[in-house]
Design a protein around this motif. Structure first.
Motif, PDB file in Angstrom:
ATOM      1  N   GLY A 195       0.807  -1.217   0.000  1.00 47.22           N
ATOM      2  CA  GLY A 195       0.000   0.000   0.000  1.00 47.22           C
ATOM      3  C   GLY A 195       0.833   1.256   0.000  1.00 47.22           C
ATOM      4  N   SER A 196       2.103   1.139   0.386  1.00 42.76           N
ATOM      5  CA  SER A 196       3.007   2.291   0.425  1.00 42.76           C
ATOM      6  C   SER A 196       3.728   2.516  -0.901  1.00 42.76           C
ATOM      7  N   ASN A 197       3.304   1.830  -1.961  1.00 48.75           N
ATOM      8  CA  ASN A 197       3.952   2.006  -3.268  1.00 48.75           C
ATOM      9  C   ASN A 197       4.003   3.489  -3.630  1.00 48.75           C
ATOM     10  N   SER A 198       5.166   3.952  -4.056  1.00 48.80           N
ATOM     11  CA  SER A 198       5.372   5.392  -4.274  1.00 48.80           C
ATOM     12  C   SER A 198       4.892   5.887  -5.624  1.00 48.80           C
ATOM     13  N   GLY A 199       4.443   4.989  -6.496  1.00 50.37           N
ATOM     14  CA  GLY A 199       3.905   5.424  -7.781  1.00 50.37           C
ATOM     15  C   GLY A 199       4.959   5.866  -8.771  1.00 50.37           C
ATOM     16  N   TYR A 200       6.077   5.158  -8.837  1.00 53.75           N
ATOM     17  CA  TYR A 200       7.178   5.537  -9.717  1.00 53.75           C
ATOM     18  C   TYR A 200       6.973   5.072 -11.157  1.00 53.75           C
ATOM     19  N   ALA A 201       6.126   4.069 -11.365  1.00 50.10           N
ATOM     20  CA  ALA A 201       5.910   3.519 -12.714  1.00 50.10           C
ATOM     21  C   ALA A 201       4.869   4.345 -13.467  1.00 50.10           C
ATOM     22  N   TYR A 202       4.870   4.213 -14.787  1.00 52.52           N
ATOM     23  CA  TYR A 202       3.866   4.919 -15.589  1.00 52.52           C
ATOM     24  C   TYR A 202       2.467   4.418 -15.250  1.00 52.52           C
ATOM     25  N   ARG A 251       8.080   4.335   7.495  1.00 53.78           N
ATOM     26  CA  ARG A 251       7.918   5.351   6.447  1.00 53.78           C
ATOM     27  C   ARG A 251       8.419   6.717   6.861  1.00 53.78           C
ATOM     28  N   ARG A 252       8.496   6.985   8.163  1.00 51.31           N
ATOM     29  CA  ARG A 252       9.039   8.273   8.607  1.00 51.31           C
ATOM     30  C   ARG A 252      10.552   8.345   8.398  1.00 51.31           C
ATOM     31  N   LEU A 253      11.157   7.200   8.081  1.00 54.24           N
ATOM     32  CA  LEU A 253      12.589   7.165   7.784  1.00 54.24           C
ATOM     33  C   LEU A 253      12.832   6.803   6.321  1.00 54.24           C
ATOM     34  N   GLY A 254      11.827   7.053   5.481  1.00 53.66           N
ATOM     35  CA  GLY A 254      11.993   6.842   4.045  1.00 53.66           C
ATOM     36  C   GLY A 254      11.637   5.471   3.564  1.00 53.66           C
ATOM     37  N   GLY A 255      11.110   4.612   4.451  1.00 60.89           N
ATOM     38  CA  GLY A 255      10.766   3.253   4.065  1.00 60.89           C
ATOM     39  C   GLY A 255       9.288   3.059   3.875  1.00 60.89           C
ATOM     40  N   GLY A 256       8.838   1.826   4.009  1.00 59.50           N
ATOM     41  CA  GLY A 256       7.432   1.516   3.837  1.00 59.50           C
ATOM     42  C   GLY A 256       7.201   0.041   4.024  1.00 59.50           C
ATOM     43  N   GLY A 257       6.006  -0.400   3.666  1.00 57.33           N
ATOM     44  CA  GLY A 257       5.687  -1.812   3.813  1.00 57.33           C
ATOM     45  C   GLY A 257       4.251  -2.029   4.194  1.00 57.33           C
TER      46      GLY A 257
END
Length: 381
Positions: A111-118, A284-290
């Motif tokens: 759910g934390s995918n950053s949306g980098y792909a087209y 995520r507050r340290l640049g991560g996710g999951g």
């Protein structure tokens, strides 16, 4: 910004493409490798040219997978990423960044995918990217062969801790059942993935236990392995993945932390939490996710700085969980907040983030406060 697409669009894009390059994340685990290999086999079955690329070597424990590794023999016309939540997770070796910056399609379950792909297909209700592909591949018109089934089962089983983790759902079991019916050799795979440990892996676990520390009234447990220790043990990175569940398995521990130093000196931090705390909030507050119960991030610096940074975030999450428990006790579900006691009074609604979670970029230099978390108590096995 990415365009979120549905399953039909994903199938259409894959069927229309050729010369397809499939990207996995660095420090590859069973889900990214299993999903990438399964998708590659399915595309090849449909007569398409496809190959898999990863920044890091494929761990020996997955050598039963018939992986077509990209060797540069064709120029990719379409790039797919599987199980990769952010562009920083691709790594830097094998010229992967050349393709990571132009990903046509991402298939993911974070759910934390950053949306980098087209274009992006994210199902954060799926336990693994392999669970998604278990139904996507037949929708493409490809058959799930025993080889494909074994690859997908690897992804589903490893991301759920052999169906023990909280991300396991009825749909996960249905996917596993379908893969068993398709020919996945479950007995052999489970033995290989969960019941066999190398001598080096056991040595590394002993080192990790010697580093065990407790924080915040024993509600948080932390283990740490330095790069020198990993090298001395001679253990492969993939063999250390299940080590992340060790701190959280201790009675009374709500947050388990595993710090693993990388070759460049940075620390890969895995966060595992119980029902009342959210691992993704911490990472995520340290640049991560999951995910809510399993997340991760990377931090540069020495061991003390890495511990300090992650423990500060753990304290915030424990405090948040405690405050929520008090609110729920004072105002049971179904009740109403008194006008003067509303918890959101005076707050502004944050901008809607991508896929429900806001990603942050970890700064290159982190400044720590004057206070430090209470020093943990060393555990001696």
């Amino acid at each position: 910004m990415t365009q979120n697409v549905d399953r039909e669009t994903v199938v259409s894009r894959l069927l229309a493409a050729d010369d397809i390059l499939i990207l996995c994340h660095k420090n590859p685990d069973g889900d990214t490798i299993g999903s990438g290999t399964a998708l590659c086999l399915a595309l090849q079955q449909l007569g398409k040219n496809a190959a898999v690329l990863c920044s890091d070597p494929i761990p020996a424990m997955y050598d039963y997978m018939p992986i077509t590794v990209f060797d540069g023999s064709f120029r990719p016309a379409f790039v797919v990423a599987v199980d990769v939540a952010g562009i920083q997770l691709f790594g830097e070796r094998n010229n992967i960044q050349e393709y990571a910056e132009h990903v046509n399609l991402c298939i993911d379950h974070h759910g934390s995918n950053s949306g980098y792909a087209y274009e992006t297909l994210v199902d954060d209700g799926a336990a693994a990217a392999a669970e998604l592909l278990t139904t996507l591949i037949p929708e493409m018109g490809a058959k799930i062969t025993p080889e494909i089934a074994s690859c997908l089962y690897t992804g589903v089983a490893t991301d759920t801790g052999c169906f023990r983790f909280s991300n396991t759902t009825a749909e996960t079991h249905k996917a596993a059942a379908a893969l068993i019916e398709a020919g996945a050799d479950v007995e052999r795979l489970n033995e290989r993935l969960f019941e066999s440990r190398s001598h080096a892996r056991v040595i590394a676990e002993r080192m990790a236990l010697e580093s065990l520390e407790f924080y915040y009234d024993d509600r948080c447990a932390l283990i740490c392995l330095t790069w020198d220790q990993i090298q001395a043990a001679g253990v492969a990175g993939a063999e250390l993945e299940d080590l992340t569940s060790l701190p959280r398995s201790i009675e009374g521990v709500e947050v388990g932390l595993t710090l693993r130093q990388q070759k460049d000196g940075s620390f890969k931090i895995s966060v595992r939490t119980g029902h009342d705390t959210n691992a993704c909030n911490i990472a995520r507050r340290l640049g991560g996710g999951g995910h809510p119960r399993a997340a991760g991030c990377e931090i540069s610096g020495n061991p003390d700085n890495a511990k300090h940074a992650i423990l500060e975030e753990v304290k915030k999450e424990l405090d948040r969980a405690d405050a929520e428990k008090k609110r729920n006790k004072a105002f049971p579900r179904g009740g109403r907040w008194p006008r003067e006691a509303r918890p959101d009074e005076g707050r502004t609604c944050p901008q809607q983030p991508v896929n429900g979670l806001q990603w942050q970029t970890c700064p290159s230099l982190v400044t720590f406060g004057d206070s430090s978390p209470h020093r943990g108590k060393p555990f001696k096995p």
